[in-house]
Design a protein around this motif. Structure first.
Motif, PDB file in Angstrom:
ATOM      1  N   ASP A   1       0.844  -1.200   0.000  1.00 53.77           N
ATOM      2  CA  ASP A   1       0.000   0.000   0.000  1.00 53.77           C
ATOM      3  C   ASP A   1       0.874   1.242   0.000  1.00 53.77           C
ATOM      4  O   ASP A   1       1.931   1.272   0.637  1.00 53.77           O
ATOM      5  CB  ASP A   1      -0.904   0.024   1.245  1.00 53.77           C
ATOM      6  CG  ASP A   1      -1.961  -1.066   1.204  1.00 53.77           C
ATOM      7  OD1 ASP A   1      -2.358  -1.460   0.085  1.00 53.77           O
ATOM      8  OD2 ASP A   1      -2.384  -1.511   2.274  1.00 53.77           O
TER       9      ASP A   1
ATOM     10  N   PRO B   1       2.212   4.919   1.067  1.00 56.29           N
ATOM     11  CA  PRO B   1       2.212   5.510   2.414  1.00 56.29           C
ATOM     12  C   PRO B   1       1.109   6.548   2.558  1.00 56.29           C
ATOM     13  O   PRO B   1       0.657   7.146   1.587  1.00 56.29           O
ATOM     14  CB  PRO B   1       3.590   6.160   2.520  1.00 56.29           C
ATOM     15  CG  PRO B   1       4.016   6.384   1.113  1.00 56.29           C
ATOM     16  CD  PRO B   1       3.383   5.296   0.305  1.00 56.29           C
ATOM     17  N   THR B   2       0.679   6.754   3.795  1.00 55.70           N
ATOM     18  CA  THR B   2      -0.316   7.778   4.105  1.00 55.70           C
ATOM     19  C   THR B   2       0.433   9.031   4.520  1.00 55.70           C
ATOM     20  O   THR B   2       1.152   9.029   5.521  1.00 55.70           O
ATOM     21  CB  THR B   2      -1.232   7.301   5.247  1.00 55.70           C
ATOM     22  OG1 THR B   2      -1.856   6.085   4.838  1.00 55.70           O
ATOM     23  CG2 THR B   2      -2.278   8.339   5.577  1.00 55.70           C
TER      24      THR B   2
ATOM     25  N   GLU C   1       0.684  12.912   5.830  1.00 55.74           N
ATOM     26  CA  GLU C   1      -0.032  13.874   6.669  1.00 55.74           C
ATOM     27  C   GLU C   1       0.817  15.128   6.796  1.00 55.74           C
ATOM     28  O   GLU C   1       2.041  15.064   6.819  1.00 55.74           O
ATOM     29  CB  GLU C   1      -0.304  13.295   8.060  1.00 55.74           C
ATOM     30  CG  GLU C   1      -1.285  12.135   8.048  1.00 55.74           C
ATOM     31  CD  GLU C   1      -1.579  11.625   9.446  1.00 55.74           C
ATOM     32  OE1 GLU C   1      -1.251  12.322  10.436  1.00 55.74           O
ATOM     33  OE2 GLU C   1      -2.128  10.534   9.552  1.00 55.74           O
TER      34      GLU C   1
ATOM     35  N   THR D   1       4.670  13.866   7.117  1.00 61.72           N
ATOM     36  CA  THR D   1       5.003  12.516   7.571  1.00 61.72           C
ATOM     37  C   THR D   1       4.387  11.498   6.619  1.00 61.72           C
ATOM     38  O   THR D   1       3.343  11.744   6.012  1.00 61.72           O
ATOM     39  CB  THR D   1       4.495  12.252   9.005  1.00 61.72           C
ATOM     40  OG1 THR D   1       3.082  12.422   9.031  1.00 61.72           O
ATOM     41  CG2 THR D   1       5.152  13.181  10.005  1.00 61.72           C
ATOM     42  N   ALA D   2       5.057  10.366   6.507  1.00 60.93           N
ATOM     43  CA  ALA D   2       4.543   9.226   5.746  1.00 60.93           C
ATOM     44  C   ALA D   2       4.447   8.072   6.724  1.00 60.93           C
ATOM     45  O   ALA D   2       5.463   7.619   7.250  1.00 60.93           O
ATOM     46  CB  ALA D   2       5.467   8.885   4.587  1.00 60.93           C
ATOM     47  N   ASP D   3       3.251   7.635   6.989  1.00 60.89           N
ATOM     48  CA  ASP D   3       3.016   6.574   7.974  1.00 60.89           C
ATOM     49  C   ASP D   3       3.667   6.915   9.315  1.00 60.89           C
ATOM     50  O   ASP D   3       4.364   6.110   9.922  1.00 60.89           O
ATOM     51  CB  ASP D   3       3.519   5.224   7.459  1.00 60.89           C
ATOM     52  CG  ASP D   3       2.746   4.751   6.244  1.00 60.89           C
ATOM     53  OD1 ASP D   3       1.559   5.093   6.127  1.00 60.89           O
ATOM     54  OD2 ASP D   3       3.335   4.053   5.408  1.00 60.89           O
ATOM     55  N   SER D   4       3.488   8.139   9.765  1.00 66.08           N
ATOM     56  CA  SER D   4       3.945   8.658  11.055  1.00 66.08           C
ATOM     57  C   SER D   4       5.453   8.887  11.156  1.00 66.08           C
ATOM     58  O   SER D   4       5.944   9.212  12.227  1.00 66.08           O
ATOM     59  CB  SER D   4       3.487   7.760  12.205  1.00 66.08           C
ATOM     60  OG  SER D   4       2.080   7.660  12.210  1.00 66.08           O
TER      61      SER D   4
END
Length: 93
Positions: free
Chosen positions: A44, A46-47, A49, A78-81
């Protein structure tokens, strides 16, 4: 009933073909099984933020529309924190 040898000859012994060695064949099959199958989907993405940094972010500035603000606006991406340096951020109004 036994068959007779060809005229004047002796009976020829027929040998069964020897089977291939099992070791290399089994090793090849095991290697192929380990390489394939399973889920081959891509991971997946990255998320990402965007948050305000703990230090000064340049928030709460006032200036006329179209002019440059006195302090830079700063964010943390950030990417996945985890911090993600070098990610482009585009501001729009």
């Amino acid at each position: 009933m036994r068959s007779s040898p060809p005229s004047g000859g002796t009976p020829s012994a027929r040998r069964a073909p020897s089977p291939a060695p099992a070791g290399p064949t089994l090793a090849l099959l095991a290697a192929l099984a380990a390489c394939g199958g399973g889920d081959r989907a891509a991971p997946d993405p990255p998320t990402f933020e965007i948050t305000k940094p703990d230090s000064t972010s340049g928030d709460a500035q006032v200036a006329a529309a179209g002019s440059t603000l006195p302090r830079e606006l700063r964010v943390v991406v950030t990417a996945d924190s985890a911090p993600a340096p070098g990610v482009p951020v585009v501001w729009a109004t």
